[in-house]
Design a protein around this motif. Structure first.
Motif, PDB file in Angstrom:
ATOM      1  N   SER A  87       0.866  -1.096  -0.007  1.00 26.92           N
ATOM      2  CA  SER A  87      -0.033   0.080   0.064  1.00 26.92           C
ATOM      3  C   SER A  87       0.853   1.131  -0.092  1.00 26.92           C
ATOM      4  O   SER A  87       0.137   2.306  -0.064  1.00 26.92           O
ATOM      5  N   GLY A  88       2.222   1.227   0.256  1.00 26.66           N
ATOM      6  CA  GLY A  88       2.827   2.458   0.131  1.00 26.66           C
ATOM      7  C   GLY A  88       3.180   2.743   1.469  1.00 26.66           C
ATOM      8  O   GLY A  88       3.954   3.663   1.931  1.00 26.66           O
ATOM      9  N   GLY A  89       2.570   2.319   2.543  1.00 29.10           N
ATOM     10  CA  GLY A  89       2.879   2.791   3.931  1.00 29.10           C
ATOM     11  C   GLY A  89       4.220   2.565   4.414  1.00 29.10           C
ATOM     12  O   GLY A  89       4.885   3.301   5.116  1.00 29.10           O
ATOM     13  N   ILE A  90       4.868   1.330   4.042  1.00 27.50           N
ATOM     14  CA  ILE A  90       6.064   0.887   4.405  1.00 27.50           C
ATOM     15  C   ILE A  90       6.938   0.912   3.255  1.00 27.50           C
ATOM     16  O   ILE A  90       6.527   0.070   2.195  1.00 27.50           O
ATOM     17  N   PRO A  91       7.876   1.781   3.148  1.00 31.12           N
ATOM     18  CA  PRO A  91       8.859   1.816   1.887  1.00 31.12           C
ATOM     19  C   PRO A  91       9.434   0.415   1.679  1.00 31.12           C
ATOM     20  O   PRO A  91       9.925  -0.543   2.334  1.00 31.12           O
ATOM     21  N   GLN A  92       9.483   0.053   0.235  1.00 33.35           N
ATOM     22  CA  GLN A  92      10.028  -1.165  -0.266  1.00 33.35           C
ATOM     23  C   GLN A  92      11.644  -1.038   0.064  1.00 33.35           C
ATOM     24  O   GLN A  92      12.121  -2.255   0.509  1.00 33.35           O
ATOM     25  N   ASP A  93      12.226  -0.100   0.119  1.00 37.80           N
ATOM     26  CA  ASP A  93      13.662  -0.005   0.528  1.00 37.80           C
ATOM     27  C   ASP A  93      13.834  -0.542   1.995  1.00 37.80           C
ATOM     28  O   ASP A  93      13.682   0.381   3.020  1.00 37.80           O
ATOM     29  N   ALA A  94      14.513  -1.541   2.276  1.00 34.49           N
ATOM     30  CA  ALA A  94      14.815  -2.177   3.652  1.00 34.49           C
ATOM     31  C   ALA A  94      15.894  -1.411   4.137  1.00 34.49           C
ATOM     32  O   ALA A  94      16.287  -1.915   5.353  1.00 34.49           O
ATOM     33  N   SER A  95      16.385  -0.464   3.488  1.00 38.92           N
ATOM     34  CA  SER A  95      17.419   0.200   4.475  1.00 38.92           C
ATOM     35  C   SER A  95      16.914   1.363   5.315  1.00 38.92           C
ATOM     36  O   SER A  95      17.472   2.033   6.039  1.00 38.92           O
ATOM     37  N   VAL A 125       1.806   5.558   8.261  1.00 42.16           N
ATOM     38  CA  VAL A 125       1.741   4.189   7.817  1.00 42.16           C
ATOM     39  C   VAL A 125       0.304   3.556   7.574  1.00 42.16           C
ATOM     40  O   VAL A 125      -0.268   3.183   6.865  1.00 42.16           O
ATOM     41  N   LEU A 126      -0.306   3.753   8.870  1.00 38.08           N
ATOM     42  CA  LEU A 126      -1.696   3.248   9.218  1.00 38.08           C
ATOM     43  C   LEU A 126      -2.700   3.582   8.293  1.00 38.08           C
ATOM     44  O   LEU A 126      -3.508   3.124   7.996  1.00 38.08           O
ATOM     45  N   ALA A 127      -2.323   5.287   7.824  1.00 34.52           N
ATOM     46  CA  ALA A 127      -3.219   5.964   7.092  1.00 34.52           C
ATOM     47  C   ALA A 127      -3.406   5.058   5.753  1.00 34.52           C
ATOM     48  O   ALA A 127      -4.460   5.096   4.934  1.00 34.52           O
ATOM     49  N   THR A 128      -2.228   4.607   5.369  1.00 39.03           N
ATOM     50  CA  THR A 128      -2.277   3.889   4.132  1.00 39.03           C
ATOM     51  C   THR A 128      -3.095   2.665   3.948  1.00 39.03           C
ATOM     52  O   THR A 128      -3.618   2.163   2.954  1.00 39.03           O
TER      53      THR A 128
END
Length: 121
Positions: A88-96, A107-110
């Motif tokens: 949903s884009g709330g947590i970035p795919q970039d694991a760094s 985050v929860l809004a997404t």
């Protein structure tokens, strides 16, 4: 449809138990390997090991909700929510990018937007 799911590597759904210390008490947690992998990714993002992450999640859950009835199920749900919030884009795919650096409310809004979009479709 089922081919998408049944073609998964069988090692992903094999379960294994790991021993984790929660406040000095050794506890055995049995999860499927896929969930251990996701927990490992979550833990690495914030510079922790899986046992440290499990302890942190346990402590925060107890502080918020009281006694924990099924911690293994809670961990599975955490993994599912982590992956859904990435989609949903709330947590970035970039694991760094550490999760602790994110604004929890944003985050929860997404998560709510994803539900609204799914209902509209």
């Amino acid at each position: 449809m089922c081919q998408v799911f049944i073609s998964a590597d069988p090692t992903l759904y094999e379960s294994r138990a790991r021993s984790v210390r929660l406040h000095g008490v050794a506890t055995s947690i049995r999860l499927e390997n896929l969930f251990w992998q996701v927990l490992g990714e979550i833990a690495r993002r914030d510079g922790m090991g899986v046992p440290q992450l499990c302890t942190k999640l346990y402590d925060e859950l107890v502080a918020e909700r009281g006694e924990v009835e099924n911690f293994a199920s809670f961990l599975r749900v955490c993994c599912g929510r982590y992956m859904a919030l990435q989609l949903s884009g709330g947590i970035p795919q970039d694991a760094s990018i550490p999760i602790r650096s994110l604004n929890a409310q944003q985050v929860l809004a997404t998560e709510g937007r994803r539900t609204v979009l799914a209902q509209a479709a």
